[in-house]
Scaffold this motif. Structure first.
Motif, PDB file in Angstrom:
ATOM      1  N   ASP A  99       1.386   8.872   5.566  1.00 57.13           N
ATOM      2  CA  ASP A  99       2.312   9.455   6.534  1.00 57.13           C
ATOM      3  C   ASP A  99       1.648  10.625   7.261  1.00 57.13           C
ATOM      4  OD1 ASP A  99       2.762  11.901   5.061  1.00 57.13           O
ATOM      5  OD2 ASP A  99       4.088  10.785   3.729  1.00 57.13           O
ATOM      6  N   SER A 123       1.474  12.448  -3.898  1.00 62.42           N
ATOM      7  CA  SER A 123       2.196  11.687  -2.876  1.00 62.42           C
ATOM      8  C   SER A 123       3.520  11.183  -3.452  1.00 62.42           C
ATOM      9  CB  SER A 123       1.357  10.500  -2.371  1.00 62.42           C
ATOM     10  OG  SER A 123       2.120   9.727  -1.455  1.00 62.42           O
ATOM     11  N   GLU A 125       6.045   9.988  -1.770  1.00 58.97           N
ATOM     12  CA  GLU A 125       6.496   8.764  -1.107  1.00 58.97           C
ATOM     13  C   GLU A 125       5.813   7.533  -1.700  1.00 58.97           C
ATOM     14  OE1 GLU A 125       8.047   7.354   3.213  1.00 58.97           O
ATOM     15  OE2 GLU A 125       6.536   8.913   3.159  1.00 58.97           O
ATOM     16  N   TYR A 185      16.030   7.358  -0.281  1.00 57.21           N
ATOM     17  CA  TYR A 185      14.873   7.765   0.524  1.00 57.21           C
ATOM     18  C   TYR A 185      15.148   7.630   2.027  1.00 57.21           C
ATOM     19  CZ  TYR A 185      12.640   7.577  -4.011  1.00 57.21           C
ATOM     20  OH  TYR A 185      12.325   7.791  -5.334  1.00 57.21           O
ATOM     21  N   THR A 188      12.756   8.183   5.393  1.00 55.81           N
ATOM     22  CA  THR A 188      11.331   8.067   5.084  1.00 55.81           C
ATOM     23  C   THR A 188      10.798   6.717   5.558  1.00 55.81           C
ATOM     24  OG1 THR A 188      11.659   7.066   2.909  1.00 55.81           O
ATOM     25  CG2 THR A 188      11.671   9.486   3.019  1.00 55.81           C
TER      26      THR A 188
END
Length: 200
Positions: A99, A123, A125, A185, A188
């Motif tokens: 990202d 991370s 995500e 989430y 995202t």
């Protein structure tokens, strides 16, 4: 003479160490991509780095792991999206997210079981992505199992009813998982991936 040679050797080692450290520090201070990859069981082997857009994949680089199965992908800043580490001559690959705000992290896994051994550092995500992929992987394994058992017992009405119900419950669990992840989430890139998979 021997002392001079030794002194020169130590100066070169220190200079090299400082240069390497300065290069790493410089990378970390920018938003350049730096992804560490360690794979047990894949020592001294090639790994392709690819980007994915829809059904199209583009090779960005080819890495070679060292004797410890370690390699580092370093690149100029990349647009946020879905990327892959692909293993030539194998059907293995690791999907991960880069990202805009986080382009430096590390991934470790084991060739004996990619999904269950995969871990990520720095991370959140990708940690969520791997958790989601593992859930989907386990649900699909059960789905295949119930489908095989259903077909094997196609002439037994009680058995087919049982496996049909199990399959339907599994399908409902899958849909609940998708909703749970998209809600958890929201906003995202992971939520975008899940929403796309729901439409397929």
């Amino acid at each position: 003479m021997q002392k001079s040679v030794l002194l020169l050797f130590f100066i070169l080692v220190i200079s090299w160490s400082c240069s390497t450290q300065n290069k790493e520090d410089a990378i970390q201070k920018t938003n350049a991509v730096q992804i560490g990859l360690t794979i047990k069981g894949w020592e001294n082997q090639k790994v392709l780095v690819e980007s994915r857009s829809g059904k199209k994949t583009t090779t960005l680089d080819t890495l070679t792991t060292d004797k410890n199965g370690h390699a580092v992908f370093i690149h100029a800043p990349l647009p946020g999206g879905l990327y892959l580490f692909t293993f030539p001559e194998k059907r293995w690959f690791i999907e991960y997210i880069i990202d805009d705000d986080n382009q430096q992290f590390s991934i470790t896994t084991d060739t004996t079981d990619f999904f269950h051994h995969i871990k990520v550092k720095k991370s959140k995500e990708n940690k969520a992505l791997f958790e989601y992929q593992l859930d989907v992987y386990n649900l699909r394994r059960l789905s295949r199992k119930y489908t095989i058992l259903y077909r094997k017992n196609i002439k037994n009405a009680d058995s087919t009813k049982k496996y049909k119900e199990l399959y339907e419950n599994l399908s409902n669990d899958y849909q609940k998982k998708l909703k749970e992840y998209t809600r958890k989430y929201k906003g995202t890139f992971l939520a975008t991936i899940i929403n796309v998979s729901k439409e397929v």
